[in-house]
Enzyme design. Structure first.
Site, PDB file in Angstrom:
ATOM      1  N   GLY A  62      -4.811 -12.803   3.077  1.00 45.02           N
ATOM      2  CA  GLY A  62      -5.537 -11.678   2.504  1.00 45.02           C
ATOM      3  C   GLY A  62      -7.015 -11.704   2.796  1.00 45.02           C
ATOM      4  N   THR A  85      -1.833 -10.359   5.446  1.00 47.80           N
ATOM      5  CA  THR A  85      -0.527  -9.924   5.894  1.00 47.80           C
ATOM      6  C   THR A  85      -0.663  -8.914   7.039  1.00 47.80           C
ATOM      7  OG1 THR A  85       0.401 -10.211   3.690  1.00 47.80           O
ATOM      8  CG2 THR A  85       1.599  -8.763   5.179  1.00 47.80           C
ATOM      9  N   ASN A 110      -6.974  -5.523  -6.672  1.00 43.40           N
ATOM     10  CA  ASN A 110      -6.952  -4.858  -5.371  1.00 43.40           C
ATOM     11  C   ASN A 110      -5.676  -4.055  -5.200  1.00 43.40           C
ATOM     12  OD1 ASN A 110      -5.104  -5.755  -2.931  1.00 43.40           O
ATOM     13  ND2 ASN A 110      -5.388  -7.583  -4.208  1.00 43.40           N
ATOM     14  N   PHE A 114      -1.710  -3.691   2.534  1.00 47.85           N
ATOM     15  CA  PHE A 114      -1.403  -4.206   3.876  1.00 47.85           C
ATOM     16  C   PHE A 114      -2.210  -3.483   4.963  1.00 47.85           C
ATOM     17  CE2 PHE A 114       3.227  -5.797   2.903  1.00 47.85           C
ATOM     18  CZ  PHE A 114       2.714  -6.793   2.086  1.00 47.85           C
ATOM     19  N   SER A 174       3.877  -8.264  -2.710  1.00 47.21           N
ATOM     20  CA  SER A 174       2.662  -7.498  -2.973  1.00 47.21           C
ATOM     21  C   SER A 174       2.997  -6.303  -3.859  1.00 47.21           C
ATOM     22  CB  SER A 174       2.047  -6.999  -1.664  1.00 47.21           C
ATOM     23  OG  SER A 174       1.011  -6.073  -1.940  1.00 47.21           O
ATOM     24  N   ASN A 176       1.265  -3.656  -3.961  1.00 50.13           N
ATOM     25  CA  ASN A 176       0.514  -2.517  -3.430  1.00 50.13           C
ATOM     26  C   ASN A 176       1.209  -1.763  -2.308  1.00 50.13           C
ATOM     27  OD1 ASN A 176      -1.660  -3.146  -5.197  1.00 50.13           O
ATOM     28  ND2 ASN A 176      -2.249  -4.789  -3.794  1.00 50.13           N
ATOM     29  N   THR A 177       2.452  -2.139  -1.988  1.00 51.65           N
ATOM     30  CA  THR A 177       3.289  -1.379  -1.064  1.00 51.65           C
ATOM     31  C   THR A 177       4.496  -0.898  -1.859  1.00 51.65           C
ATOM     32  OG1 THR A 177       2.583  -2.595   0.900  1.00 51.65           O
ATOM     33  CG2 THR A 177       4.722  -1.496   1.017  1.00 51.65           C
ATOM     34  N   LYS A 216       6.956 -15.629  -0.279  1.00 50.71           N
ATOM     35  CA  LYS A 216       5.917 -15.510  -1.302  1.00 50.71           C
ATOM     36  C   LYS A 216       6.425 -14.607  -2.420  1.00 50.71           C
ATOM     37  CE  LYS A 216       0.938 -14.689  -1.725  1.00 50.71           C
ATOM     38  NZ  LYS A 216      -0.299 -14.434  -0.944  1.00 50.71           N
ATOM     39  N   THR A 244       2.015 -17.923  -6.763  1.00 49.71           N
ATOM     40  CA  THR A 244       2.555 -16.574  -6.717  1.00 49.71           C
ATOM     41  C   THR A 244       1.543 -15.612  -6.103  1.00 49.71           C
ATOM     42  OG1 THR A 244       1.620 -15.844  -8.845  1.00 49.71           O
ATOM     43  CG2 THR A 244       3.756 -16.975  -8.914  1.00 49.71           C
ATOM     44  N   ASN A 245       2.003 -14.374  -5.945  1.00 52.08           N
ATOM     45  CA  ASN A 245       1.132 -13.264  -5.555  1.00 52.08           C
ATOM     46  C   ASN A 245       0.359 -12.763  -6.777  1.00 52.08           C
ATOM     47  OD1 ASN A 245       0.114 -11.040  -3.961  1.00 52.08           O
ATOM     48  ND2 ASN A 245       2.004 -11.110  -2.760  1.00 52.08           N
ATOM     49  N   TYR A 317      -8.002 -18.162  -3.197  1.00 50.64           N
ATOM     50  CA  TYR A 317      -8.481 -16.857  -2.738  1.00 50.64           C
ATOM     51  C   TYR A 317      -9.621 -16.388  -3.639  1.00 50.64           C
ATOM     52  CZ  TYR A 317      -8.645 -12.076  -0.979  1.00 50.64           C
ATOM     53  OH  TYR A 317      -9.065 -10.902  -0.429  1.00 50.64           O
TER      54      TYR A 317
END
Length: 344
Positions: A62, A85, A110, A114, A174, A176-177, A216, A244-245, A317
């Protein structure tokens, strides 16, 4: 030095600051800027999945989505770097603004989606990387690819990155998809893992070498669903798990002006949730299954706590964004001081 740099960077919008920081780091590589910021990297090798990690602290996917800054980031002292990713084709991600700081909580939200330059760009960057640590490539599906056709995207990316990285992470978590997390359901997951492991084995023969493939996972589970999916993972022949994510929960940040922004929350508020999933993964998957712990590490003790919870390695991160390169060495020291203690 980093607290002063961060003060300036935080005057900029988050994505702008991200680009400025990485471009500056890469430009400064030729005069030793990353080594100056990171200090002397510590050599504390860890053997896992047939790989020798120079130390147990890595950079999560990321931060360097396209592999444009591998060598500069490598000079900060990370034992391994995960890029991505990436998806089969370039895609812009979600509309801006899509990243938000919550500095009072050492957190970010966030909804990037992707955004990346595509797997072919990443492959070219991997070919030219000189970093001598471990490099992982994180792969995903195209935004407009239906879930029931997602395996094709992952296999396309796996084929292309396999010869040029040390391990591959499959991102099915994720938030966010749209609908991506459906791939964690046991039916979809079993089919996807069967295709991935079969392709991994074929590629290992073609390229005369095994590259571990990891999954993941998300922190947002009901216990029965988590147990069921972990059992599928354990039976699949996949090489490891990253836990984890980011989370959709807002525990610990309620009331903040950005708390209601759509997207995944990372940083300190994620720590306890990620640690609980990590502990459950260790119990279900057993003592020998490779697990990388991620989520909420902002101090060295947080890395040591993940080791006690069952992690074989850790990734940074959001904590790295807030604390800077000093966090890397702090986590390495805490990890090895804590090593004699038994896992929780």
């Amino acid at each position: 030095m980093y607290p002063w740099l961060r003060q300036g960077l935080f005057l900029l919008p988050p994505e702008t600051a991200h680009e400025v920081a990485l471009n500056t780091l890469s430009a400064g590589r030729f005069i030793g800027l990353p080594r100056l910021l990171g200090g002397c990297g510590e050599s504390k090798p860890v053997e896992l999945m047939g790989l020798t990690f120079p130390n147990p602290v890595g950079l999560a996917a990321g931060l360097d989505k396209n592999g444009d800054h591998i060598d500069a980031l490598g000079q900060l002292g990370f034992g391994f770097i995960e890029v991505g990713t990436v998806t089969p084709k370039p895609q812009p991600g979600n509309p801006k603004p899509r990243m938000f700081r919550l500095p009072e909580h050492e957190a970010l939200i966030n909804r990037l989606g992707f955004n990346n330059k595509g797997v072919d760009h990443l492959v070219e960057r991997l070919k030219h990387a000189r970093y001598d640590g471990i490099i992982g490539a994180n792969i995903g599906k195209q935004k407009d690819t239906p879930v029931d056709q997602a395996a094709g995207d992952y296999l396309t990316c796996l084929d292309k990155v396999y010869p040029y990285c040390d391990y591959v992470t499959v991102n099915i978590s994720s938030p966010n998809t749209a609908n991506l997390r459906e791939l964690q359901d046991t039916g979809h997951l079993r089919e996807l893992l069967a295709e991935l492991t079969a392709r991994r084995d074929r590629l290992a023969t073609e390229h005369d070498g095994h590259r571990p493939v990891l999954i993941k996972i998300a922190p947002d589970w009901e216990d029965p669903a988590l147990n069921a999916s972990l059992e599928v993972i354990g039976e699949s022949g996949i090489d490891g798990v990253i836990a984890t994510n980011t989370t959709l929960a807002r525990t610990g940040v309620n009331g903040h002006r950005h708390a209601n922004e759509v997207g995944g929350l990372s940083g300190a508020p994620l720590r306890s949730l990620a640690d609980e999933v990590l502990k459950r993964a260790r119990r279900v998957l057993g003592s020998d299954f490779p697990i990388i712990g991620l989520g909420g590490i902002t101090r060295g003790e947080d890395a040591a706590a993940k080791q006690r919870a069952g992690a074989d390695l850790v990734q940074l991160y959001t904590g790295f964004i807030y604390r800077g390169p000093a966090l890397i060495a702090e986590c390495i020291r805490a990890w090895h001081l804590d090593a004699p203690q038994q896992r929780a």
